[in-house]
Design a protein around this motif. Structure first.
Motif, PDB file in Angstrom:
ATOM      1  N   ALA A  44      64.131  23.034 -82.548  1.00  0.00           N
ATOM      2  CA  ALA A  44      63.916  21.586 -82.626  1.00  0.00           C
ATOM      3  C   ALA A  44      62.440  21.236 -82.832  1.00  0.00           C
ATOM      4  O   ALA A  44      62.122  20.264 -83.516  1.00  0.00           O
ATOM      5  N   PHE A  45      61.550  22.020 -82.245  1.00  0.00           N
ATOM      6  CA  PHE A  45      60.122  21.755 -82.346  1.00  0.00           C
ATOM      7  C   PHE A  45      59.449  22.541 -83.470  1.00  0.00           C
ATOM      8  O   PHE A  45      58.239  22.434 -83.651  1.00  0.00           O
ATOM      9  N   GLY A  46      60.210  23.348 -84.183  1.00  0.00           N
ATOM     10  CA  GLY A  46      59.628  24.146 -85.248  1.00  0.00           C
ATOM     11  C   GLY A  46      58.744  25.263 -84.726  1.00  0.00           C
ATOM     12  O   GLY A  46      57.739  25.615 -85.336  1.00  0.00           O
ATOM     13  N   ARG A  47      59.125  25.808 -83.573  1.00  0.00           N
ATOM     14  CA  ARG A  47      58.361  26.878 -82.935  1.00  0.00           C
ATOM     15  C   ARG A  47      59.302  28.027 -82.584  1.00  0.00           C
ATOM     16  O   ARG A  47      60.513  27.888 -82.575  1.00  0.00           O
ATOM     17  N   ASP A  48      58.731  29.165 -82.247  1.00  0.00           N
ATOM     18  CA  ASP A  48      59.490  30.327 -81.819  1.00  0.00           C
ATOM     19  C   ASP A  48      59.856  30.178 -80.342  1.00  0.00           C
ATOM     20  O   ASP A  48      59.152  29.504 -79.592  1.00  0.00           O
ATOM     21  N   ARG A  49      60.924  30.846 -79.916  1.00  0.00           N
ATOM     22  CA  ARG A  49      61.328  30.756 -78.506  1.00  0.00           C
ATOM     23  C   ARG A  49      60.260  31.304 -77.572  1.00  0.00           C
ATOM     24  O   ARG A  49      60.129  30.852 -76.440  1.00  0.00           O
ATOM     25  N   THR A  50      59.468  32.270 -78.053  1.00  0.00           N
ATOM     26  CA  THR A  50      58.395  32.805 -77.199  1.00  0.00           C
ATOM     27  C   THR A  50      57.290  31.775 -76.999  1.00  0.00           C
ATOM     28  O   THR A  50      56.661  31.736 -75.946  1.00  0.00           O
ATOM     29  N   THR A  51      57.072  30.923 -77.983  1.00  0.00           N
ATOM     30  CA  THR A  51      56.101  29.830 -77.846  1.00  0.00           C
ATOM     31  C   THR A  51      56.601  28.842 -76.808  1.00  0.00           C
ATOM     32  O   THR A  51      55.818  28.331 -75.996  1.00  0.00           O
ATOM     33  N   VAL A  52      57.887  28.568 -76.816  1.00  0.00           N
ATOM     34  CA  VAL A  52      58.476  27.665 -75.832  1.00  0.00           C
ATOM     35  C   VAL A  52      58.346  28.270 -74.437  1.00  0.00           C
ATOM     36  O   VAL A  52      57.977  27.578 -73.478  1.00  0.00           O
ATOM     37  N   SER A  53      58.603  29.546 -74.317  1.00  0.00           N
ATOM     38  CA  SER A  53      58.462  30.225 -73.029  1.00  0.00           C
ATOM     39  C   SER A  53      57.027  30.139 -72.528  1.00  0.00           C
ATOM     40  O   SER A  53      56.782  29.863 -71.340  1.00  0.00           O
ATOM     41  N   HIS A  54      56.069  30.348 -73.418  1.00  0.00           N
ATOM     42  CA  HIS A  54      54.660  30.231 -73.054  1.00  0.00           C
ATOM     43  C   HIS A  54      54.343  28.809 -72.588  1.00  0.00           C
ATOM     44  O   HIS A  54      53.659  28.612 -71.578  1.00  0.00           O
ATOM     45  N   ALA A  55      54.850  27.820 -73.321  1.00  0.00           N
ATOM     46  CA  ALA A  55      54.613  26.417 -72.958  1.00  0.00           C
ATOM     47  C   ALA A  55      55.158  26.118 -71.565  1.00  0.00           C
ATOM     48  O   ALA A  55      54.489  25.447 -70.763  1.00  0.00           O
ATOM     49  N   CYS A  56      56.334  26.619 -71.265  1.00  0.00           N
ATOM     50  CA  CYS A  56      56.926  26.400 -69.942  1.00  0.00           C
ATOM     51  C   CYS A  56      56.057  27.027 -68.858  1.00  0.00           C
ATOM     52  O   CYS A  56      55.845  26.434 -67.793  1.00  0.00           O
ATOM     53  N   GLY A  57      55.531  28.202 -69.132  1.00  0.00           N
ATOM     54  CA  GLY A  57      54.650  28.857 -68.169  1.00  0.00           C
ATOM     55  C   GLY A  57      53.362  28.089 -67.943  1.00  0.00           C
ATOM     56  O   GLY A  57      52.882  27.958 -66.811  1.00  0.00           O
ATOM     57  N   VAL A  58      52.795  27.560 -69.018  1.00  0.00           N
ATOM     58  CA  VAL A  58      51.561  26.772 -68.915  1.00  0.00           C
ATOM     59  C   VAL A  58      51.799  25.531 -68.069  1.00  0.00           C
ATOM     60  O   VAL A  58      51.009  25.210 -67.172  1.00  0.00           O
ATOM     61  N   VAL A  59      52.890  24.829 -68.335  1.00  0.00           N
ATOM     62  CA  VAL A  59      53.190  23.613 -67.577  1.00  0.00           C
ATOM     63  C   VAL A  59      53.468  23.959 -66.117  1.00  0.00           C
ATOM     64  O   VAL A  59      52.977  23.282 -65.205  1.00  0.00           O
ATOM     65  N   GLU A  60      54.213  25.014 -65.884  1.00  0.00           N
ATOM     66  CA  GLU A  60      54.515  25.425 -64.503  1.00  0.00           C
ATOM     67  C   GLU A  60      53.227  25.729 -63.743  1.00  0.00           C
ATOM     68  O   GLU A  60      53.080  25.324 -62.587  1.00  0.00           O
ATOM     69  N   ASP A  61      52.293  26.413 -64.380  1.00  0.00           N
ATOM     70  CA  ASP A  61      51.007  26.714 -63.741  1.00  0.00           C
ATOM     71  C   ASP A  61      50.209  25.444 -63.429  1.00  0.00           C
ATOM     72  O   ASP A  61      49.541  25.368 -62.399  1.00  0.00           O
ATOM     73  N   ARG A  62      50.300  24.460 -64.301  1.00  0.00           N
ATOM     74  CA  ARG A  62      49.554  23.213 -64.097  1.00  0.00           C
ATOM     75  C   ARG A  62      50.169  22.327 -63.008  1.00  0.00           C
ATOM     76  O   ARG A  62      49.529  21.399 -62.527  1.00  0.00           O
ATOM     77  N   ARG A  63      51.385  22.618 -62.610  1.00  0.00           N
ATOM     78  CA  ARG A  63      52.053  21.795 -61.598  1.00  0.00           C
ATOM     79  C   ARG A  63      51.466  21.981 -60.204  1.00  0.00           C
ATOM     80  O   ARG A  63      51.854  21.274 -59.274  1.00  0.00           O
ATOM     81  N   ASP A  64      50.501  22.885 -60.053  1.00  0.00           N
ATOM     82  CA  ASP A  64      49.782  23.007 -58.785  1.00  0.00           C
ATOM     83  C   ASP A  64      48.948  21.763 -58.505  1.00  0.00           C
ATOM     84  O   ASP A  64      48.640  21.466 -57.357  1.00  0.00           O
TER      85      ASP A  64
END
Length: 92
Positions: A44-64
């Protein structure tokens, strides 16, 4: 002139970074709150699933950061509410 050019480059880079953060948050909410697969989000975003996984990790880390966590939590609640009301996802 060099100062103006460097400021312009800086603004363009900051804008690109801001767009990247917004996209990462959107991908995270799609995956975590709506339960959409990484592959489907990537498509949907025109990205690879690994990019999505990375994005989720980045957001999760920022939730501190409490303010950021509150912001993402609000987005999750709103997204879930909208999609439940539209019937796009099942109510848990």
């Amino acid at each position: 002139m060099l100062m103006l050019a460097s400021d312009r480059v800086q603004m363009r880079r900051d804008r690109r970074r801001a767009n990247c953060h917004v996209r990462q948050i959107a991908m995270y909410v799609c995956h975590v709150a709506l339960g959409i697969s990484l592959s489907d989000i990537g498509q949907a975003f025109g990205r690879d699933r690994t990019t999505v996984s990375h994005a989720c990790g980045v957001v999760e880390d920022r939730r501190d950061d409490p303010a950021f966590d509150d912001f993402v939590s609000a987005l999750e609640r709103i997204s879930t509410s909208v999609f439940i009301q539209s019937g796009a996802i099942a109510h848990e």
